[in-house]
Structure formats: structure tokens, C-alpha cells
Design a protein around this motif. Structure first.
Motif, PDB file in Angstrom:
ATOM      1  N   THR A 198       6.092  -1.231  -6.256  1.00 10.62           N
ATOM      2  CA  THR A 198       6.046  -0.621  -7.582  1.00 10.62           C
ATOM      3  C   THR A 198       4.670  -0.048  -7.882  1.00 10.62           C
ATOM      4  N   ALA A 199       3.661  -0.461  -7.128  1.00 11.24           N
ATOM      5  CA  ALA A 199       2.294  -0.061  -7.469  1.00 11.24           C
ATOM      6  C   ALA A 199       1.653   0.850  -6.436  1.00 11.24           C
ATOM      7  N   MET A 200       2.341   1.090  -5.324  1.00 10.24           N
ATOM      8  CA  MET A 200       1.719   1.914  -4.272  1.00 10.24           C
ATOM      9  C   MET A 200       2.803   2.482  -3.367  1.00 10.24           C
ATOM     10  N   PRO A 201       2.434   3.439  -2.494  1.00 11.11           N
ATOM     11  CA  PRO A 201       3.432   3.992  -1.572  1.00 11.11           C
ATOM     12  C   PRO A 201       4.150   2.897  -0.797  1.00 11.11           C
ATOM     13  N   LYS A 213       3.511  -2.799   4.653  1.00  9.31           N
ATOM     14  CA  LYS A 213       2.518  -3.204   5.651  1.00  9.31           C
ATOM     15  C   LYS A 213       1.623  -4.312   5.106  1.00  9.31           C
ATOM     16  N   ALA A 214       1.216  -4.180   3.833  1.00  9.63           N
ATOM     17  CA  ALA A 214       0.378  -5.216   3.232  1.00  9.63           C
ATOM     18  C   ALA A 214       1.123  -6.548   3.210  1.00  9.63           C
ATOM     19  N   LEU A 242       7.326  -6.645  -5.473  1.00  9.64           N
ATOM     20  CA  LEU A 242       6.399  -6.121  -6.481  1.00  9.64           C
ATOM     21  C   LEU A 242       5.450  -5.043  -5.965  1.00  9.64           C
ATOM     22  N   LEU A 243       4.970  -5.168  -4.739  1.00 12.30           N
ATOM     23  CA  LEU A 243       3.991  -4.197  -4.254  1.00 12.30           C
ATOM     24  C   LEU A 243       4.497  -2.759  -4.251  1.00 12.30           C
ATOM     25  N   SER A 277       2.927   1.541   2.672  1.00 10.75           N
ATOM     26  CA  SER A 277       1.693   0.765   2.550  1.00 10.75           C
ATOM     27  C   SER A 277       1.998  -0.620   2.003  1.00 10.75           C
TER      28      SER A 277
END
Lengths: 219, 253, 62
Positions: free
Chosen positions: B151-154, B160-161, B148-149, B157
């Protein structure tokens, strides 16, 4: 630096009393619907009170942190912090302390009321409140990590719960375990010590992780 | 030595070298697993108390071991990716997720199936089963984050998160286990020890070892295989990737 | 040799359901994992083929 951050948070919280009210009302609501699903005899069981209190508090605090960083990201304050002289970690810690004052402290204070509803003996109230104070500190730091991770996502509440609940298992076990030990006249020091150790451990390390995550998810 | 580490920064090198490695590991895995399965199912002696259901150990324990190992690997990969900024680590971590989740699922399923003839119940809130259950949630959460991540940010990044969550998770796993064991010791006598068969004769633990090693080899093979396609999809615009894709498309026609 | 006959082997001392269900789930789930990379490959090839057709079409029309 701390002070200006604290002041800002305090002012914002004051202007949004619903944050504080919502967490509290949610907690009480969840607690009171439990008896409706069981029979009145089961309610005489004080250990049930502990389970309900802890789980309701857990959920209330967890969900209350869901949008913790969203407003600051939306109005650009988060970017300002990142670009400015303040360390992101300082910002994170201030946010979390304020969040605890807004949501954790009320949970602790309302414990006697819940305890009364479920027949938890008054001699244990102090200890249970202490464990909730410590537990809520741990919950808030982990929930803030979840909030940072899900910052960019819509409908993040469920995902936050999915991510963070497994990590909260030890807090729940030791936190409720202290109360249970008190009820069963067993040693309360061991789980209490573990709980305190966990709180210190999490507060020492996780804010660093949160700061790193924020720098990634708010870009 | 430095050059070898430097190579890992090259997606093209990884794509090429992962093929022979995955094939070799797969061959080793298939040999070991077939031997282990046959030995465990047919040749090893049955347990005196548990009878033939004891044989489930040969799938339950390896699955559980791999499930935990792979999570640690994802965390290690994440750490490497965060510190040295190697993109391949995130590709490998994403490749692990379905396999790791499969292993936890299998551990829980076979554990329950073993429990029925042994304890008379499919589920037992003992320390091991409960910890494994929460490992499943850790896997699912991490997998959701990896999906999911981005889809909302580069993408980098996002990965890494997700790696940070993996690291927090891996640090928490021993804490979770410790707390669950303590919790369990309060409510139940320690009569149920699923795999604590001390002093198992060689005939019993040798096939177990084969299964564990074979499963490690299989995991290596499958992770590499999967990672190749994830990598190619990510980098499909690169010229080396276009060449590879042309070869593939030609082979298909 | 713990089993004296095929019948005994299949019966697994009365625990047949549990043992065979466990082992087949094990093999089944692993088989799925073994096939899955090929599915990824097929999907990637399909997507790439479509991308190239689209690119060729755009080129020829411009």
C-alpha cells in the motif's frame, strides 16, 4: 566519508535532545509503574528486577528506533546517500552507532538506578550493565531493520514491535539469563558468550539486509 | 533445463500448469489424509501412559512440521525471488501465508488440548510450545508485511522487502529454538517430552507418516490453487488474463 | 483393534473432549483453507464483471 556522516548525525542529535530524553524517561516510567501493579513483597525478588529492566529497555529501544530513517527520507538525504559515493551500508552502520550512543548507552548507565530500586545486589551491577550494553547493541540493529521495513507506513511503531520482538527472543533470554545465573550462583560465561556471539553475528550480517531494504522501501 | 526455469517467468504458463498439478496433489492428499485419520483415530493402538489422548499426535505433529516447513519455503521462495527476480515466487509466498498460519495455530491448539489430559494444564512454557508460539508471531508479522507494504510502495519492492524479513526470520528460527531450549532447561526438569516417544511401533508411526505426507500434498495443492487466483488478480490487465477471465465469466452464466 | 465398541470409540477413554475437539479443529481449519481459493475466485470474477460493465458504459457514452 564516515566522518562527515558521523558529524551530521551528531549535530542532528544535538539539536534534537528529545530523542535521547524520551527513551530514557520512557524506560524509567515503565520500570516504576511495575511495583504499582504488584504487592511490596514481590519487589524483594531481585530476579523480577532483571525481567522488568530488560523488558522495559527492550521496549524503549525498540520504539525509539521507530522513526530512525524517516527524517532522512523526508528531507531527501537518504536519496542523496543512495545516489552518492557512500555505500548505503556505511550510512546504516553510522546511523545505528549514533542511535546506540543516543539511546543504548543511557539505558546502560541508568541501570544502577533501576537496580537500586529493585534491590539488585551491587556486586552484580557491572555484569548486568555489560549484558545490557551488548543486548542494546543487538536490539538496535534488529530494531533498525524493523524501522527500514516499516519506513513507508503510517503508525509503524506497533508493526515494528510485532515484526522484531520474536527475533529478539534469544537476545532477551541470554541477556537476562546472564544476570539470572549470577543471582543464582550459576555459570555466567555460557549465556554471556552466546550473547556476544549473537551481537557479532547480527552486526556482521543485518546491516547488509537493512541497506537492501532501504533501497526498496524508500523508492 | 534453462528453458524450464525460464518458463517460471511466464505467469500464463504457471496459471495453466498449476491446475492439473493442484488437482493431482489434492487427490493424493485426500486419499492419504483419510487413510491416516481413520488409521490414527480407530486402528492404531493407544499409548500405555497417555491413553486415547495420544491420538492427538496424528494432528498435532503434522501441523507443527508443516508450520515450520512452510515458513522455510516462504524464505526459500523469497531468496529465489530476490536473486532471480521471478515474480511468481512472491505470488506463491503470499499464497502460503494463510495456510502456514493455520498450521501454527492448529499446532498450538492441539498441543494445548493434548496437554490437558497429559499434564493437567492447557499451557506449558516448555521449549517446543514456546518456540511454536513465537513461530506464530513470525508468521503474523510477515503476513502483515506482505499485506501492508504494497500500500505504501511499488508492489515488487514491497514483496522483496518482505522476503528479506522472511530470510532474517528463517535464520533466527534455529537461534530462537536453541535459546528457548536453554532457557527452559534452567527452570524445569526435562520430564515433559510431548512427542519423544522413542521406538514407536510401526502401527503407531505409520499413520503419522501418512498424515505428514498427506498434509504436504494438501499444502502443495492449496498453495497452487490460491496462487492461481492471486496471480490472475495481479495480472488481470494482461491479454492472457482477460481471456481466462472471459472463459470464467461465461462459465458462471 | 483398540476399540471394542462404538461407544468406546466416541468416549476415547475419557478424553473425548480433547481428542474430538482437536480432530474437528484440524478438519475445520483445513476445510476453510480448501474453500478459501474459491472465495478468491468469486471475488475476482465479481470485480472483473463490474470492470467490464463500467468499460462498456464508458465506451457507449463516449
Amino acid at each position: 566519508m564516515w566522518l562527515s556522516l558521523c558529524r551530521r548525525e551528531w549535530l542532528l542529535s544535538w539539536r534534537r535532545p528529545q530523542d535521547f530524553a524520551q527513551a530514557l524517561i520512557f524506560l524509567v516510567l515503565v520500570v516504576v509503574i511495575f511495583p504499582l501493579a504488584t504487592d511490596l513483597n514481590a519487589l524483594a525478588e531481585p530476579s523480577l528486577a532483571l525481567a522488568i529492566l530488560w523488558n522495559a529497555s527492550l521496549l524503549s529501544l525498540l520504539l525509539g528506533c521507530d522513526q530512525l530513517f524517516n527524517q532522512d527520507r523526508d528531507d531527501g538525504y537518504l536519496d542523496q546517500v543512495r545516489l552518492g559515493a557512500t555505500l548505503l551500508v556505511v550510512y546504516v552502520v553510522v546511523k545505528m552507532v549514533m542511535q546506540w550512543l543516543r539511546t543504548g548507552l543511557p539505558v546502560v548507565l541508568i541501570t544502577p538506578l533501576v537496580a537500586l530500586m529493585f534491590g539488585l545486589p551491587a556486586q552484580h551491577w557491572g555484569l548486568v550493565m555489560l549484558t545490557l550494553a551488548l543486548g542494546s547493541l543487538a536490539i538496535i540493529v534488529l530494531a533498525s531493520l524493523g524501522a527500514a521495513l516499516t519506513l513507508g507506513l503510517a503508525r509503524s511503531g506497533m508493526l515494528l514491535a510485532l515484526l522484531i520482538l520474536p527475533l529478539l527472543v534469544p537476545v532477551l533470554i541470554y541477556g537476562a539469563g546472564v544476570g539470572l545465573a549470577a543471582l543464582q550462583a550459576r555459570d555466567t560465561l555460557a549465556p554471556l558468550a552466546m550473547l556476544a556471539a549473537l551481537v557479532l553475528f547480527y552486526w556482521a550480517l543485518i546491516p547488509l539486509a537493512i541497506a537492501k531494504v532501504l533501497s526498496l522501501t524508500s523508492s | 533445463m534453462w528453458r524450464w526455469i525460464h518458463k517460471w517467468g511466464s505467469p500464463k504458463w504457471f496459471f495453466q500448469i498449476s491446475l492439473p498439478w493442484s488437482q493431482a496433489l489434492m487427490a493424493i492428499a485426500l486419499v492419504m489424509l483419510s487413510l491416516g485419520l481413520v488409521w490414527g483415530l480407530a486402528l492404531a493402538p493407544a499409548d500405555y501412559q497417555m491413553g486415547q489422548s495420544f491420538r492427538i499426535i496424528y494432528v498435532h505433529v503434522p501441523s507443527a512440521i508443516l508450520a515450520q516447513s512452510l515458513y522455510v519455503w516462504v524464505a526459500i521462495l523469497g531468496a529465489i525471488g530476490l536473486i532471480w527476480n521471478l515474480k511468481i515466487t512472491h505470488v506463491l509466498a503470499r499464497a502460503v501465508m494463510p495456510l502456514g498460519t493455520s498450521f501454527v495455530f492448529l499446532a498450538l491448539l492441539t498441543g494445548g488440548l493434548w496437554g490437558m489430559p497429559t499434564w493437567g494444564t492447557y499451557w506449558q512454557w516448555d521449549a517446543r510450545m514456546t518456540s511454536t508460539l513465537f513461530l506464530l508471531f513470525l508468521y503474523l508479522g510477515l503476513w502483515a508485511l506482505y499485506v501492508l507494504l504494497p500500500t505504501a510502495m511499488p508492489k515488487q519492492s514491497a514483496y522483496k522487502a518482505a522476503s528479506i524479513l522472511a530470510l532474517v526470520g528463517v535464520v533466527n528460527i534455529p537461534i530462537i529454538k536453541f535459546s528457548v531450549e536453554w532457557w527452559n532447561s534452567l527452570h524445569q526438569p526435562a520430564t515433559f517430552r510431548l512427542t519423544e516417544a522413542p521406538a514407536m511401533p510401526v502401527a503407531m508411526w505409520a499413520p503419522l507418516l501418512l498424515m505428514v505426507l498427506g498434509l504436504y500434498a494438501l499444502s502443495g495443492a492449496l498453495i497452487l490453487k490460491r496462487a492461481r487466483w492471486i496471480l490472475l488478480a495481479d495480472e488481470h490487465k494482461a491479454s492472457w488474463a482477460q481471456d481466462e477471465l472471459s472463459t470464467l465469466l461465461q462459465e458462471k452464466n | 483393534m483398540p476399540f471394542l465398541s462404538w461407544a468406546e470409540f466416541w468416549a476415547m477413554g475419557g478424553h473425548a473432549l480433547y481428542v474430538w475437539l482437536s480432530f474437528s479443529a484440524f478438519v475445520g481449519v483445513l476445510a476453510l483453507n480448501m474453500l478459501s481459493p474459491s472465495w478468491l475466485q468469486a471475488k475476482l470474477c465479481r470485480q472483473e464483471r463490474r470492470r467490464r460493465i463500467r468499460a462498456r458504459r464508458q465506451e457507449s457514452s463516449s
